[in-house]
Motif scaffolding. Structure first.
Motif, PDB file in Angstrom:
ATOM      1  N   TYR A 107      -6.019  -5.163  -9.882  1.00 47.04           N
ATOM      2  CA  TYR A 107      -7.154  -5.896  -9.515  1.00 47.04           C
ATOM      3  C   TYR A 107      -8.151  -5.159 -10.562  1.00 47.04           C
ATOM      4  N   GLU A 108      -7.808  -3.752 -10.891  1.00 42.85           N
ATOM      5  CA  GLU A 108      -8.878  -2.971 -11.631  1.00 42.85           C
ATOM      6  C   GLU A 108      -8.365  -3.444 -13.109  1.00 42.85           C
ATOM      7  N   MET A 109      -7.272  -3.645 -13.442  1.00 35.05           N
ATOM      8  CA  MET A 109      -6.787  -4.012 -14.954  1.00 35.05           C
ATOM      9  C   MET A 109      -7.237  -5.352 -15.348  1.00 35.05           C
ATOM     10  N   ILE A 110      -7.357  -6.217 -14.367  1.00 35.60           N
ATOM     11  CA  ILE A 110      -7.573  -7.730 -14.625  1.00 35.60           C
ATOM     12  C   ILE A 110      -9.010  -7.770 -14.738  1.00 35.60           C
ATOM     13  N   THR A 111      -9.884  -7.182 -13.648  1.00 36.06           N
ATOM     14  CA  THR A 111     -11.448  -7.449 -13.694  1.00 36.06           C
ATOM     15  C   THR A 111     -12.176  -6.424 -14.433  1.00 36.06           C
ATOM     16  N   GLY A 112     -11.565  -5.190 -14.573  1.00 36.98           N
ATOM     17  CA  GLY A 112     -12.242  -4.238 -15.284  1.00 36.98           C
ATOM     18  C   GLY A 112     -13.138  -3.462 -14.432  1.00 36.98           C
ATOM     19  N   ARG A 113     -12.998  -3.546 -12.988  1.00 32.72           N
ATOM     20  CA  ARG A 113     -13.658  -3.034 -12.005  1.00 32.72           C
ATOM     21  C   ARG A 113     -13.050  -2.055 -11.410  1.00 32.72           C
ATOM     22  N   LYS A 114     -13.150  -0.855 -11.028  1.00 34.04           N
ATOM     23  CA  LYS A 114     -12.294  -0.110 -10.152  1.00 34.04           C
ATOM     24  C   LYS A 114     -12.897  -0.182  -8.598  1.00 34.04           C
ATOM     25  N   PRO A 115     -12.142  -0.246  -7.587  1.00 39.34           N
ATOM     26  CA  PRO A 115     -12.516  -0.328  -6.291  1.00 39.34           C
ATOM     27  C   PRO A 115     -12.946   1.169  -5.744  1.00 39.34           C
ATOM     28  N   SER A 116     -14.153   1.183  -5.027  1.00 39.35           N
ATOM     29  CA  SER A 116     -14.737   2.290  -4.800  1.00 39.35           C
ATOM     30  C   SER A 116     -14.000   3.141  -4.178  1.00 39.35           C
ATOM     31  N   ASP A 117     -14.023   4.598  -4.055  1.00 46.71           N
ATOM     32  CA  ASP A 117     -13.286   5.441  -3.233  1.00 46.71           C
ATOM     33  C   ASP A 117     -13.510   5.494  -1.829  1.00 46.71           C
ATOM     34  N   LYS A 118     -14.555   4.816  -1.485  1.00 46.43           N
ATOM     35  CA  LYS A 118     -14.726   4.827   0.236  1.00 46.43           C
ATOM     36  C   LYS A 118     -13.908   3.497   0.363  1.00 46.43           C
ATOM     37  N   PHE A 119     -13.906   2.433  -0.393  1.00 43.02           N
ATOM     38  CA  PHE A 119     -13.055   1.093  -0.097  1.00 43.02           C
ATOM     39  C   PHE A 119     -11.658   1.528   0.082  1.00 43.02           C
ATOM     40  N   LEU A 120     -11.148   2.302  -0.953  1.00 44.58           N
ATOM     41  CA  LEU A 120      -9.689   2.783  -0.946  1.00 44.58           C
ATOM     42  C   LEU A 120      -9.457   3.696   0.357  1.00 44.58           C
ATOM     43  N   GLU A 121     -10.434   4.345   0.860  1.00 44.30           N
ATOM     44  CA  GLU A 121     -10.444   5.110   1.884  1.00 44.30           C
ATOM     45  C   GLU A 121     -10.022   4.422   3.278  1.00 44.30           C
ATOM     46  N   TYR A 122     -10.864   3.348   3.405  1.00 42.03           N
ATOM     47  CA  TYR A 122     -10.851   2.468   4.386  1.00 42.03           C
ATOM     48  C   TYR A 122      -9.558   1.587   4.407  1.00 42.03           C
ATOM     49  N   ALA A 123      -9.373   1.291   3.049  1.00 40.50           N
ATOM     50  CA  ALA A 123      -8.002   0.441   3.218  1.00 40.50           C
ATOM     51  C   ALA A 123      -6.838   1.162   3.279  1.00 40.50           C
ATOM     52  N   GLN A 124      -6.928   2.636   3.049  1.00 38.92           N
ATOM     53  CA  GLN A 124      -5.547   3.451   3.478  1.00 38.92           C
ATOM     54  C   GLN A 124      -5.668   3.647   4.855  1.00 38.92           C
ATOM     55  N   ILE A 125      -6.608   3.882   5.641  1.00 37.20           N
ATOM     56  CA  ILE A 125      -6.587   4.040   7.005  1.00 37.20           C
ATOM     57  C   ILE A 125      -6.185   2.836   7.919  1.00 37.20           C
ATOM     58  N   THR A 126      -6.567   1.373   7.150  1.00 36.86           N
ATOM     59  CA  THR A 126      -6.036   0.284   7.747  1.00 36.86           C
ATOM     60  C   THR A 126      -4.658   0.048   7.705  1.00 36.86           C
ATOM     61  N   GLY A 127      -4.213   0.448   6.186  1.00 38.51           N
ATOM     62  CA  GLY A 127      -2.649   0.165   6.047  1.00 38.51           C
ATOM     63  C   GLY A 127      -1.816   1.211   6.886  1.00 38.51           C
ATOM     64  N   PHE A 128      -2.533   2.298   6.848  1.00 33.90           N
ATOM     65  CA  PHE A 128      -1.672   3.473   7.912  1.00 33.90           C
ATOM     66  C   PHE A 128      -1.470   2.962   9.259  1.00 33.90           C
ATOM     67  N   PHE A 129      -2.530   2.201   9.925  1.00 33.16           N
ATOM     68  CA  PHE A 129      -2.393   1.673  11.369  1.00 33.16           C
ATOM     69  C   PHE A 129      -1.430   0.596  11.466  1.00 33.16           C
ATOM     70  N   LEU A 130      -1.609  -0.421  10.356  1.00 30.97           N
ATOM     71  CA  LEU A 130      -0.672  -1.441  10.404  1.00 30.97           C
ATOM     72  C   LEU A 130       0.739  -1.039  10.219  1.00 30.97           C
TER      73      LEU A 130
END
Length: 450
Positions: free
Chosen positions: A408-431
């Protein structure tokens, strides 16, 4: 040593090898790109470690929770959830400071190593052991359907030949059940005609009702007397070892499956057998038990004898080292392709395949009860393929989740925020925890109720 202990040892030996090599797949490119690796762990070290030692900037250790392993890369939101370090300014040696293409290579390293490892194992097995199989089209009178209810569900019967699945020719008889499970359409030859038959969507669910019946196809074999026990009612009937029964009460037969219903009709009675012995036909009066048996062991001693007598062929292939390379690559690709097909079935609720999802017990069941190195390496290669595929799924907390955000970052040129990655990691962990509980819950259910 008990079979369970042997399976357990093999399971942990295989798992440890695969985890260490997977994590090396991340560790080596991280080092090459001058990214600091703070930890390299086999198993998880929740609260404490069984062993740890710091060498240079990296702590190497063994955790107590055997659910996987990890490398903790500086400047990356991962299993450690070390968000405090992410609040500081990025350092040159941190993961987040590296170009996206370098971060992508680091994240793809684990699954790449897993797939390459599987291919290397398959190459080694092809070179060391060769290959032996029964060509599916060599069964001159089709195959035996051992479970009639499953055959009826699939639309096949004894004497049929399945020549293709989804239009692809079936090469090996041993691979036929799995190809049917993964397929959608079978091509059947019956009584000189060829036709296509749809595989029921819920066919896998039918098999899972009784997993002991999963191998519902077998080879048709002649009734050749192999042994006559001392307590057999036909010990003194005139039957001898190597006699081949070719008729019962004047009705010609070739295979055991043709004899069984005749004996069932004559329980407790005497029947007239015609046997072939040394090129001659000999009549013998035999007693049928009340269970519809002749009280003898039937069948040749080896597959080679069946092949020598023309019932089917056995292909034996030896590979040179150079020939084993494409053979191993082909095996790796076909195994991965087959596993992807299985996962598609699992994610389709109407197939009922999700009921067969297993956890550690199911994986442990892939290993033999005794020390059998070909079986051990075959199981290890297959699990390595599974790890490669599962880790590349686009689920946060898995390598595939990180890869998804990097693309996503390489295609759009925008890097997801650290806060978003943190929440995504927590969601993925519970999944992942939910999937783990579901898979091992399936194992427990089968153990308790099946």
């Amino acid at each position: 040593m008990s079979p369970i202990a042997i399976k357990t040892i093999q399971f942990f030996l295989s798992l440890s090898l695969l985890i260490v090599l997977h994590e090396l797949g991340h560790f080596i490119p991280a080092k090459l790109f001058k990214t600091r690796v703070e930890k390299f762990y086999l198993f998880f070290d929740v609260k404490f470690s069984l062993f740890k030692k710091k060498i240079g900037e990296t702590v190497y250790g063994i955790g107590w929770l055997p659910l996987g392993g990890y490398v903790k890369i500086a400047g990356m939101i991962d299993e450690s959830m070390d968000t405090e370090a992410m609040k500081e300014e990025p350092k040159p040696w941190e993961f987040r400071s590296k170009p996206a293409w370098q971060r992508l290579i680091i994240m793809l390293g684990g699954v790449t190593v897993n797939f390459i490892l599987a291919v290397i194992i398959y190459i080694g097995m092809a070179y060391s052991y060769g290959e032996q199989y029964i060509p599916a089209d060599s069964l001159k009178d089709g195959f035996l359907v051992t479970e009639k209810n499953i055959g009826d569900e699939l639309g096949i019967k004894t004497g049929d030949l399945i020549v293709a699945v989804d239009g692809e020719k079936v090469e090996k008889f041993s691979s036929l059940p799995l190809e049917i499970i993964n397929g959608n359409t079978i091509t059947i030859q019956r009584d000189g005609r060829t036709f296509d038959q749809e595989i029921p969507v819920d066919f896998i669910a039918t098999l899972l009702e009784d997993e002991d019946k999963a191998r519902f196809l077998s080879l048709r074999t002649p009734f050749v007397v192999r042994e006559i026990p001392e307590d057999s009612p036909n010990l003194n009937s005139g039957l001898k070892e190597k006699d081949e029964v070719i008729a019962v009460n004047g009705q010609s037969v070739i295979y055991q499956d043709e004899i069984v219903p005749i004996l069932e009709e004559n329980k407790g009675k005497k029947v007239e057998l015609t046997v072939k012995r040394d090129g001659k036909t000999i009549p013998i009066e035999a007693q049928v038990t009340n269970e519809g048996k002749l009280g003898v062991f039937a069948g040749y001693n080896s597959f080679d004898e069946y092949a020598e007598n023309g019932y089917f062929k056995i292909e034996k292939v030896k590979y040179s080292f150079l020939e084993s390379i494409p053979a191993g690559i082909d095996k790796g690709v076909s195994t991965l392709s087959g596993y992807v097909k299985q996962m598609k079935k699992i994610f389709n609720p109407s197939t009922g395949a999700y009921k067969g999802v297993g956890g550690f017990a199911a994986i442990g069941g892939l290993f033999p009860d005794g020390w059998d190195w070909p079986a051990f390496w075959s199981a290890t290669a297959f699990i390595s393929i599974i790890l490669a595929f599962m880790n590349i799924l686009p689920i946060p907390a898995l390598d595939g989740g990180h890869v998804m955000f990097l693309l996503y970052e390489m295609i759009t040129g925008r890097k997801p925020s650290d806060k978003f990655l943190e929440y995504a990691q927590i969601t993925g962990f519970f999944l992942l925890i939910a999937l783990l509980l579901f898979a091992n819950g399936n194992d427990l259910y089968k153990w308790l109720f099946k």
